[in-house]
Design a protein around this motif. Structure first.
Motif, PDB file in Angstrom:
ATOM      1  N   GLU A 104       0.804  -1.223   0.000  1.00 31.60           N
ATOM      2  CA  GLU A 104       0.000   0.000   0.000  1.00 31.60           C
ATOM      3  C   GLU A 104       0.841   1.279   0.000  1.00 31.60           C
ATOM      4  OE1 GLU A 104      -0.938   0.516   4.741  1.00 31.60           O
ATOM      5  OE2 GLU A 104      -2.203  -0.841   3.599  1.00 31.60           O
ATOM      6  N   HIS A 105       2.176   1.159  -0.088  1.00 31.15           N
ATOM      7  CA  HIS A 105       3.021   2.349   0.037  1.00 31.15           C
ATOM      8  C   HIS A 105       2.904   3.294  -1.154  1.00 31.15           C
ATOM      9  CE1 HIS A 105       5.578  -0.473  -2.253  1.00 31.15           C
ATOM     10  NE2 HIS A 105       6.172   0.594  -2.751  1.00 31.15           N
ATOM     11  N   ARG A 106       2.311   2.841  -2.248  1.00 31.31           N
ATOM     12  CA  ARG A 106       2.155   3.721  -3.414  1.00 31.31           C
ATOM     13  C   ARG A 106       0.770   4.370  -3.469  1.00 31.31           C
ATOM     14  NH1 ARG A 106       3.871   0.369  -8.550  1.00 31.31           N
ATOM     15  NH2 ARG A 106       2.329  -1.063  -7.686  1.00 31.31           N
ATOM     16  N   LEU A 107      -0.012   4.169  -2.412  1.00 33.37           N
ATOM     17  CA  LEU A 107      -1.342   4.775  -2.300  1.00 33.37           C
ATOM     18  C   LEU A 107      -1.437   5.570  -1.004  1.00 33.37           C
ATOM     19  CD1 LEU A 107      -3.499   1.718  -3.442  1.00 33.37           C
ATOM     20  CD2 LEU A 107      -3.343   3.912  -4.645  1.00 33.37           C
ATOM     21  N   PRO A 108      -2.236   6.630  -0.972  1.00 31.40           N
ATOM     22  CA  PRO A 108      -2.315   7.485   0.227  1.00 31.40           C
ATOM     23  C   PRO A 108      -3.360   7.037   1.239  1.00 31.40           C
ATOM     24  CG  PRO A 108      -3.475   8.542  -1.571  1.00 31.40           C
ATOM     25  CD  PRO A 108      -2.891   7.267  -2.135  1.00 31.40           C
ATOM     26  N   TRP A 109      -3.728   5.762   1.229  1.00 31.46           N
ATOM     27  CA  TRP A 109      -4.643   5.242   2.237  1.00 31.46           C
ATOM     28  C   TRP A 109      -4.296   3.781   2.517  1.00 31.46           C
ATOM     29  CZ3 TRP A 109      -6.673   6.564  -2.720  1.00 31.46           C
ATOM     30  CH2 TRP A 109      -6.981   5.463  -3.534  1.00 31.46           C
ATOM     31  N   ALA A 110      -4.766   3.275   3.641  1.00 33.55           N
ATOM     32  CA  ALA A 110      -4.545   1.870   3.995  1.00 33.55           C
ATOM     33  C   ALA A 110      -5.451   0.989   3.140  1.00 33.55           C
ATOM     34  CB  ALA A 110      -4.833   1.648   5.474  1.00 33.55           C
ATOM     35  N   THR A 111      -4.916  -0.116   2.646  1.00 31.31           N
ATOM     36  CA  THR A 111      -5.678  -0.982   1.755  1.00 31.31           C
ATOM     37  C   THR A 111      -5.938  -2.328   2.400  1.00 31.31           C
ATOM     38  OG1 THR A 111      -3.746  -1.988   0.711  1.00 31.31           O
ATOM     39  CG2 THR A 111      -4.537   0.102  -0.207  1.00 31.31           C
ATOM     40  N   SER A 112      -6.897  -3.048   1.833  1.00 31.21           N
ATOM     41  CA  SER A 112      -7.203  -4.397   2.281  1.00 31.21           C
ATOM     42  C   SER A 112      -7.520  -5.255   1.061  1.00 31.21           C
ATOM     43  CB  SER A 112      -8.399  -4.398   3.241  1.00 31.21           C
ATOM     44  OG  SER A 112      -8.747  -5.720   3.621  1.00 31.21           O
ATOM     45  N   GLY A 113      -6.604  -6.148   0.717  1.00 35.92           N
ATOM     46  CA  GLY A 113      -6.848  -7.072  -0.381  1.00 35.92           C
ATOM     47  C   GLY A 113      -6.555  -6.531  -1.761  1.00 35.92           C
ATOM     48  N   TYR A 114      -5.899  -5.374  -1.831  1.00 27.62           N
ATOM     49  CA  TYR A 114      -5.477  -4.852  -3.132  1.00 27.62           C
ATOM     50  C   TYR A 114      -4.314  -3.887  -2.925  1.00 27.62           C
ATOM     51  CZ  TYR A 114      -8.148  -0.590  -1.930  1.00 27.62           C
ATOM     52  OH  TYR A 114      -8.626   0.534  -1.325  1.00 27.62           O
ATOM     53  N   GLY A 115      -3.604  -3.595  -4.005  1.00 29.87           N
ATOM     54  CA  GLY A 115      -2.552  -2.588  -4.023  1.00 29.87           C
ATOM     55  C   GLY A 115      -2.797  -1.646  -5.184  1.00 29.87           C
ATOM     56  N   SER A 119      -5.423 -13.545 -11.036  1.00 31.17           N
ATOM     57  CA  SER A 119      -6.623 -13.942 -11.769  1.00 31.17           C
ATOM     58  C   SER A 119      -7.824 -13.837 -10.832  1.00 31.17           C
ATOM     59  CB  SER A 119      -6.488 -15.376 -12.293  1.00 31.17           C
ATOM     60  OG  SER A 119      -5.432 -15.494 -13.209  1.00 31.17           O
ATOM     61  N   PRO A 120      -8.299 -12.628 -10.587  1.00 28.13           N
ATOM     62  CA  PRO A 120      -9.390 -12.452  -9.619  1.00 28.13           C
ATOM     63  C   PRO A 120     -10.731 -12.878 -10.191  1.00 28.13           C
ATOM     64  CG  PRO A 120      -8.857 -10.358 -10.628  1.00 28.13           C
ATOM     65  CD  PRO A 120      -7.847 -11.349 -11.144  1.00 28.13           C
ATOM     66  N   SER A 121     -11.644 -13.240  -9.328  1.00 26.11           N
ATOM     67  CA  SER A 121     -13.018 -13.507  -9.743  1.00 26.11           C
ATOM     68  C   SER A 121     -13.729 -12.183  -9.963  1.00 26.11           C
ATOM     69  CB  SER A 121     -13.753 -14.309  -8.674  1.00 26.11           C
ATOM     70  OG  SER A 121     -13.937 -13.506  -7.507  1.00 26.11           O
ATOM     71  N   HIS A 122     -14.855 -12.233 -10.664  1.00 21.20           N
ATOM     72  CA  HIS A 122     -15.627 -11.019 -10.882  1.00 21.20           C
ATOM     73  C   HIS A 122     -16.180 -10.471  -9.568  1.00 21.20           C
ATOM     74  CE1 HIS A 122     -15.282 -12.226 -15.061  1.00 21.20           C
ATOM     75  NE2 HIS A 122     -15.704 -11.018 -15.394  1.00 21.20           N
ATOM     76  N   THR A 123     -16.540 -11.358  -8.673  1.00 17.94           N
ATOM     77  CA  THR A 123     -17.031 -10.918  -7.358  1.00 17.94           C
ATOM     78  C   THR A 123     -15.947 -10.182  -6.593  1.00 17.94           C
ATOM     79  OG1 THR A 123     -18.615 -12.739  -7.218  1.00 17.94           O
ATOM     80  CG2 THR A 123     -17.967 -11.695  -5.153  1.00 17.94           C
ATOM     81  N   SER A 124     -14.734 -10.731  -6.605  1.00 19.22           N
ATOM     82  CA  SER A 124     -13.628 -10.081  -5.919  1.00 19.22           C
ATOM     83  C   SER A 124     -13.295  -8.739  -6.553  1.00 19.22           C
ATOM     84  CB  SER A 124     -12.393 -10.994  -5.943  1.00 19.22           C
ATOM     85  OG  SER A 124     -11.281 -10.347  -5.357  1.00 19.22           O
ATOM     86  N   MET A 125     -13.293  -8.679  -7.872  1.00 20.05           N
ATOM     87  CA  MET A 125     -13.014  -7.398  -8.539  1.00 20.05           C
ATOM     88  C   MET A 125     -14.043  -6.349  -8.148  1.00 20.05           C
ATOM     89  SD  MET A 125     -11.615  -8.254 -12.399  1.00 20.05           S
ATOM     90  CE  MET A 125     -12.715  -9.613 -12.788  1.00 20.05           C
ATOM     91  N   ALA A 126     -15.309  -6.737  -8.096  1.00 23.55           N
ATOM     92  CA  ALA A 126     -16.361  -5.787  -7.720  1.00 23.55           C
ATOM     93  C   ALA A 126     -16.160  -5.295  -6.293  1.00 23.55           C
ATOM     94  CB  ALA A 126     -17.732  -6.435  -7.877  1.00 23.55           C
ATOM     95  N   ASP A 127     -15.820  -6.203  -5.390  1.00 24.85           N
ATOM     96  CA  ASP A 127     -15.589  -5.816  -3.993  1.00 24.85           C
ATOM     97  C   ASP A 127     -14.469  -4.782  -3.887  1.00 24.85           C
ATOM     98  OD1 ASP A 127     -17.519  -7.633  -3.190  1.00 24.85           O
ATOM     99  OD2 ASP A 127     -16.069  -9.186  -2.621  1.00 24.85           O
ATOM    100  N   LYS A 128     -13.341  -5.064  -4.545  1.00 20.62           N
ATOM    101  CA  LYS A 128     -12.172  -4.199  -4.404  1.00 20.62           C
ATOM    102  C   LYS A 128     -12.333  -2.900  -5.176  1.00 20.62           C
ATOM    103  CE  LYS A 128     -10.649  -7.400  -1.856  1.00 20.62           C
ATOM    104  NZ  LYS A 128     -10.963  -7.278  -0.408  1.00 20.62           N
ATOM    105  N   LEU A 129     -12.969  -2.944  -6.331  1.00 23.20           N
ATOM    106  CA  LEU A 129     -13.199  -1.714  -7.080  1.00 23.20           C
ATOM    107  C   LEU A 129     -14.106  -0.764  -6.317  1.00 23.20           C
ATOM    108  CD1 LEU A 129     -13.570  -2.925 -10.780  1.00 23.20           C
ATOM    109  CD2 LEU A 129     -11.907  -1.274  -9.909  1.00 23.20           C
ATOM    110  N   ASP A 130     -15.078  -1.305  -5.631  1.00 16.38           N
ATOM    111  CA  ASP A 130     -15.983  -0.430  -4.884  1.00 16.38           C
ATOM    112  C   ASP A 130     -15.215   0.327  -3.803  1.00 16.38           C
ATOM    113  OD1 ASP A 130     -18.857   0.230  -4.964  1.00 16.38           O
ATOM    114  OD2 ASP A 130     -18.818  -0.354  -2.858  1.00 16.38           O
ATOM    115  N   ASP A 131     -14.311  -0.350  -3.126  1.00 12.98           N
ATOM    116  CA  ASP A 131     -13.512   0.305  -2.098  1.00 12.98           C
ATOM    117  C   ASP A 131     -12.516   1.276  -2.726  1.00 12.98           C
ATOM    118  OD1 ASP A 131     -12.733   0.272   0.886  1.00 12.98           O
ATOM    119  OD2 ASP A 131     -10.814   0.008  -0.123  1.00 12.98           O
TER     120      ASP A 131
END
Length: 288
Positions: free
Chosen positions: A44-55, A113-125
């Motif tokens: 998460e060091h390249r983003l200005p917020w704490a992340t969970s499950g993505y970079g 290779s994420p699932s569509h459900t996982s992509m939707a979860d992380k994109l929303d955040d």
């Protein structure tokens, strides 16, 4: 609909497909990165917020610019066995013109290779964080390959059309692919082939199939849609028009699967679509 020529000669479909699969395997061995990444996918060091499950990357500190913003923020979404590195050239091109660091963001999903459900979860955040950080009501989304249907699935599932001003979709299997049908029929639905059931070409023959639901309205909401697809993309063997969407501006490039994302013509068109300006006029190139 138009066609642009990119340099390079067409290769036989089987040879192109073999080359694509080889690159997928190489990226998978490298943790889903096409370059020599020196950080974990969820770093998460390249983003200005704490992340969970993505970079990913983004913001003025990462890009080394001022903290102002003059454009609609752009969120880049990678494809199968790739990561945010895919969009470095786009960021450089945009930063040399109208965009600041706070306008440019790219997500890296935890799985190559994420699932569509996982992509939707992380994109929303991720998009929620971008909107909050930039104080922007809307973003533009630029997605490639698996990221295209992942983005469309997120928009539909969460009803986030009011969050998005424009979508540029590159080489996405919007109407499935024959190769995914073969993989699904052969039981290849894990790992790199996790999405094969979702992206099967014969999805309309399956009751309640998620891709059929997704395509009931191919360009919903008050969103400007654009698609790019390639003449020499082996992933769309016998289904060359799969990436095109009804109601979008659909453009055909004379290039392969990666070229639809990485070619200069693709970057130029994306810039023009998102800004309404030519990338090489004096107003654009002299603006800081």
């Amino acid at each position: 609909m138009s066609a642009d020529r990119e340099s390079g000669r067409s290769r036989p479909v089987f040879q192109q497909l073999t080359s694509n699969l080889t690159r997928l395997r190489r990226c998978r061995r490298d943790g889903g990165c096409r370059v020599d990444c020196r950080h974990e996918r969820t770093a998460e060091h390249r983003l200005p917020w704490a992340t969970s499950g993505y970079g990913g990357w983004g913001g003025h500190e990462y890009h080394g610019t001022g903290d102002g913003s003059s454009e609609t923020p752009v969120v880049f979404v990678h494809g199968n066995q790739r990561d945010a590195c895919d969009w470095d050239a786009h960021a450089e091109f945009f930063l040399n013109r109208a965009f600041s660091g706070n306008d440019l963001w790219a997500i890296t999903f935890e799985s190559g290779s994420p699932s569509h459900t996982s992509m939707a979860d992380k994109l929303d955040d991720f998009v929620s964080e971008v909107r909050a950080y930039t104080d922007s009501e809307q973003v533009a989304v630029v997605a490639h390959s698996l990221g295209v249907t992942g983005t469309r699935y997120w928009l539909l599932r969460e009803g986030r059309y009011d969050w998005v001003d424009a979508c540029v979709f590159m080489a996405g299997a919007n109407h499935g692919s024959v190769l995914n049908s073969y993989a699904a029929s052969a039981g290849l639905t894990g790992g790199t082939y996790k999405m094969s059931g979702f992206l099967r070409r014969d999805y309309q023959s399956v009751d309640g199939h998620p891709l059929a639901v997704l395509n009931e309205n191919e360009t919903p909401g008050r969103v400007d849609y654009y698609t790019l697809r390639g003449t020499d993309d082996p992933l769309f063997w016998n289904c060359a028009d799969s990436p095109a969407l009804e109601g979008a501006e659909n453009v055909l490039l004379r290039t392969d699967h990666d070229g639809v994302r990485a070619s200069l013509t693709s970057i130029e068109r994306t810039y023009e679509w998102l800004t309404g300006e030519k990338p090489y006029n004096m107003k654009t190139t002299l603006r800081s």
